[in-house]
Design an enzyme around this catalytic site. Sequence first.
Site, PDB file in Angstrom:
ATOM      1  CB  SER A 146      -7.003  -1.764   5.541  1.00  0.00           C
ATOM      2  OG  SER A 146      -8.131  -0.945   5.446  1.00  0.00           O
ATOM      3  CE1 TYR A 190      -5.453  -1.179  -0.018  1.00  0.00           C
ATOM      4  CE2 TYR A 190      -7.512  -0.754   1.147  1.00  0.00           C
ATOM      5  CZ  TYR A 190      -6.126  -0.747   1.110  1.00  0.00           C
ATOM      6  OH  TYR A 190      -5.423  -0.316   2.212  1.00  0.00           O
ATOM      7  CE  LYS A 241      -3.765  -3.220   2.409  1.00  0.00           C
ATOM      8  NZ  LYS A 241      -2.309  -3.150   2.383  1.00  0.00           N
ATOM      9  CE1 TYR A 262      -0.870   0.013   9.977  1.00  0.00           C
ATOM     10  CE2 TYR A 262      -0.964   0.889   7.740  1.00  0.00           C
ATOM     11  CZ  TYR A 262      -0.271   0.249   8.753  1.00  0.00           C
ATOM     12  OH  TYR A 262       1.016  -0.138   8.523  1.00  0.00           O
TER      13      TYR A 262
HETATM   14  N1  LIG Z   1      -3.395   5.560   4.096  1.00  0.00           N
HETATM   15  C1  LIG Z   1      -4.436   4.866   4.509  1.00  0.00           C
HETATM   16  O1  LIG Z   1      -5.531   5.412   4.700  1.00  0.00           O
HETATM   17  C2  LIG Z   1      -4.314   3.377   4.792  1.00  0.00           C
HETATM   18  C3  LIG Z   1      -5.302   2.744   5.545  1.00  0.00           C
HETATM   19  C4  LIG Z   1      -5.194   1.374   5.773  1.00  0.00           C
HETATM   20  C5  LIG Z   1      -4.115   0.661   5.258  1.00  0.00           C
HETATM   21  N2  LIG Z   1      -3.186   1.310   4.508  1.00  0.00           N
HETATM   22  C6  LIG Z   1      -2.076   0.525   3.943  1.00  0.00           C
HETATM   23  O2  LIG Z   1      -0.858   1.017   4.442  1.00  0.00           O
HETATM   24  C7  LIG Z   1       0.173   0.901   3.456  1.00  0.00           C
HETATM   25  C8  LIG Z   1       0.834   2.239   3.276  1.00  0.00           C
HETATM   26  O3  LIG Z   1      -0.151   3.191   2.921  1.00  0.00           O
HETATM   27  P1  LIG Z   1       0.237   4.688   2.549  1.00  0.00           P
HETATM   28  O4  LIG Z   1      -0.967   5.521   2.807  1.00  0.00           O
HETATM   29  O5  LIG Z   1       1.528   5.067   3.157  1.00  0.00           O
HETATM   30  O6  LIG Z   1       0.386   4.516   0.973  1.00  0.00           O
HETATM   31  P2  LIG Z   1       1.444   5.192  -0.026  1.00  0.00           P
HETATM   32  O7  LIG Z   1       0.914   4.972  -1.394  1.00  0.00           O
HETATM   33  O8  LIG Z   1       1.750   6.570   0.398  1.00  0.00           O
HETATM   34  O9  LIG Z   1       2.742   4.277   0.221  1.00  0.00           O
HETATM   35  C9  LIG Z   1       2.932   3.046  -0.428  1.00  0.00           C
HETATM   36  C10 LIG Z   1       4.327   3.060  -1.014  1.00  0.00           C
HETATM   37  O10 LIG Z   1       4.541   1.815  -1.701  1.00  0.00           O
HETATM   38  C11 LIG Z   1       5.245   2.082  -2.899  1.00  0.00           C
HETATM   39  N3  LIG Z   1       4.984   0.985  -3.829  1.00  0.00           N
HETATM   40  C12 LIG Z   1       3.828   0.700  -4.487  1.00  0.00           C
HETATM   41  N4  LIG Z   1       3.973  -0.396  -5.242  1.00  0.00           N
HETATM   42  C13 LIG Z   1       5.250  -0.819  -5.070  1.00  0.00           C
HETATM   43  C14 LIG Z   1       6.024  -1.895  -5.598  1.00  0.00           C
HETATM   44  N5  LIG Z   1       5.483  -2.769  -6.465  1.00  0.00           N
HETATM   45  N6  LIG Z   1       7.307  -2.042  -5.207  1.00  0.00           N
HETATM   46  C15 LIG Z   1       7.869  -1.155  -4.334  1.00  0.00           C
HETATM   47  N7  LIG Z   1       7.183  -0.099  -3.808  1.00  0.00           N
HETATM   48  C16 LIG Z   1       5.901   0.054  -4.171  1.00  0.00           C
HETATM   49  C17 LIG Z   1       4.708   3.428  -3.369  1.00  0.00           C
HETATM   50  O11 LIG Z   1       5.579   4.096  -4.237  1.00  0.00           O
HETATM   51  C18 LIG Z   1       4.537   4.169  -2.043  1.00  0.00           C
HETATM   52  O12 LIG Z   1       5.698   4.898  -1.718  1.00  0.00           O
HETATM   53  C19 LIG Z   1      -0.501   0.353   2.201  1.00  0.00           C
HETATM   54  O13 LIG Z   1      -0.293  -1.038   2.142  1.00  0.00           O
HETATM   55  C20 LIG Z   1      -1.969   0.663   2.433  1.00  0.00           C
HETATM   56  O14 LIG Z   1      -2.806  -0.255   1.778  1.00  0.00           O
HETATM   57  C21 LIG Z   1      -3.246   2.649   4.278  1.00  0.00           C
END
Ligand SMILES: NC(=O)c1ccc[n+]([C@@H]2O[C@H](COP(=O)([O-])OP(=O)(O)OC[C@H]3O[C@@H](n4cnc5c(N)ncnc54)[C@H](O)[C@@H]3O)[C@@H](O)[C@H]2O)c1
Length: 331
Positions: free
Chosen positions: A124, A148, A152, A176
């Site tokens: 991130s 958080y 990362k 991202y």
């Molecule tokens: N959305 C954003 O703005 C953003 C920005 C930067 C980085 N990210 C990173 O990208 C990744 C995906 O983000 P997203 O927005 O799709 O999040 P999201 O919460 O929609 O998806 C994460 C998925 O991981 C699953 N999960 C959580 N803990 C788990 C575990 N212990 N075992 C198995 N599955 C598990 C959740 O059920 C969910 O489906 C994350 O690592 C997040 O930190 C997201």
Amino acid sequence: MRILVTGGAGYIGSHTCVELLLAGHDVVILDNLYNSKIESIGRIESISGKSLCFVRGDMRDAALLGDLFASQTIDAVIHFAGLKSVGESTAQPLEYYQTNITGTLVLLQAMRQAQCKTIIFSSSATVYGQNTAPFVETMPTGKATNPYGNTKIMIEQILQDLVVADPAWHVSLLRYFNPVGAHPSGIMGEDPNGIPLNLMPIISAVAKGQYEALQVYGTDYDTPDGTCVRDYLHVMDLAQGHAKALEYCARTQGCEIFNLGTGNGLSVLELVHAFEESTGIKIPLHYAPRRDGDIAVCYADASKAKRVLGWIAERTPKEMCEDTWRWLCRA
Ligand SMILES: NC(=O)c1ccc[n+]([C@@H]2O[C@H](COP(=O)([O-])OP(=O)(O)OC[C@H]3O[C@@H](n4cnc5c(N)ncnc54)[C@H](O)[C@@H]3O)[C@@H](O)[C@H]2O)c1
């Protein structure tokens, strides 16, 4: 390739799975549905016209991971699973370190055991902390402003150390910026359990009448209109960035970091105006003081991804708003 996608039922993972299936890969999703719904799997299959293998389970379950890798050949992993709320991480740091760090370690140990050494990790822009935009991959990361972000930074470090110890690993760290939008079909988008906390879902909730007004935190930043500037990119562009990173990562050993953003900043008010123009709905605003921890300006230097991966984020703010709104207005 057969790709294991951890967290593939979530927001970015589900859109990425569509791209992977359309590119001809086999997809195995591991997700415990903590922040997603089982319907997500059907949506991916319906849009792509292909079927996938879904394993409901927790990535911290070493026995499950061992069985998963022993029962089939996984060529690469895209690792999305984790907890992602900045505010929640400050209140519950142990849960964040436990899920994000322990989960990644269990996953990496299972991968090493199975000799699967290709991984793309969801990092991130938050790792840049208090640096000055545009953020470049070569900047020092240092300390993030919340647990958080620290997870990362730590996971990036773990993966970099792993490559030093064993150069046969293929690792891409994707940083991202601010993903928004939804699949243009209107049948798949962000669908978390609980209340979404990012700007675009809140604008949409105001548009739907769920909140009276959008709280705009800070109007006196050193930006053209005084509100915070972020680099919003369409989730479909981000999904395609993973397909490009996978091609690159599979053929290149070592560890590379890529920013995935547009390279352009948009202020809170500019995003609100784009939404109003796209939907014809007026968003009432309520101006509030700055929030602790918010930096004024955050946007990517996206030139490395363009140069090395041949990837750019092409979709416009108008498309981001229209696609979000189409998804939220689904029947
Ligand atoms: N959305 C954003 O703005 C953003 C920005 C930067 C980085 N990210 C990173 O990208 C990744 C995906 O983000 P997203 O927005 O799709 O999040 P999201 O919460 O929609 O998806 C994460 C998925 O991981 C699953 N999960 C959580 N803990 C788990 C575990 N212990 N075992 C198995 N599955 C598990 C959740 O059920 C969910 O489906 C994350 O690592 C997040 O930190 C997201």
